[in-house]
Design a protein around this motif. Sequence first.
Motif: not given
Length: 312
Positions: A40-56
Amino acid sequence: MKALVTGGAGFIGSHLVDHLVTEGIEVVVVDNLSMGKLTNIKHRNQVKIHIEDVQNQQFMQQLLQTERFDYIYFLAAVASVADSIERPAETHLTNHTAVLSMLEYIRQSKLPLKQFLFTSSAAVYGNLPELPKRENSQVDPLSPYAIDKYATERYVLAYGKLYDLPTVCVRFFNVYGPRQNPSSPYSGVLSILTDCLSQERPFTLYGDGLQTRDFIYISDVIQAIWLITTNQVQQQVFNVANGRELSLMTIIKAYEKIAGRQLKVRSTVSRTGEVKRSVANINKLIKLGYSTQWSLEAGLCQYWKGVQHAGS
């Protein structure tokens, strides 16, 4: 400038992320991918992404401490009324506790911040007769989802006033556009309608189809959020909508015309906790410089074109 977008791989979140990148802001996304997709993220190579839950909480606190965000956009949510009725205690952890925990950590750690924006919902208004809904209208949340959204709003605003934090809340009405996932139980009705028309599958109509909604195209939502950010608005609530009340049957007829297809409709009883009529007063947003760029017809045309292009 640096921004955190929780739920940034989701429908609305990913559009916001793309906009922030084009504005030259460094973006960090936290998403557990329960509803979102990295594609979904068009500019994902310019974005830092964490696959994590906000409950953590431990992870989120470390992230806040390390990154020192200027802007925080809290979009992560279990956004289904039906799911919140089925699993109220579990959905509460994401829809309320995670937000409160983040605010409390920001307060205790005295983290500098330009804006904390919490995304709420028109669901807080419930079925009370007053229309259009104003930000100061009486509320009557009918589901655990709506109750959580309203309670969290109150905390977000109170933290702003009591502890001098730059907090603001937006109440989304019915958002639609590309990247909605029609197979998800959280998906909006227009996404499901689009899928049924595209795949020539029957559409399940709950109730008589006379229930009304205020539909807003995703690009107008991003315009509204960005106006609130650039105006540095604090300790207020804003309706984010089109300001036009339309029945579901009206939508179906308009979409059939655009698609050049007839929808197969399967009728069933109304859903528990569903709001009968909904339309927003958007005067507060207009005072910031907001103007609707997308009529329903234009938005549906664009949405349908995108679906046909993706399928070809």
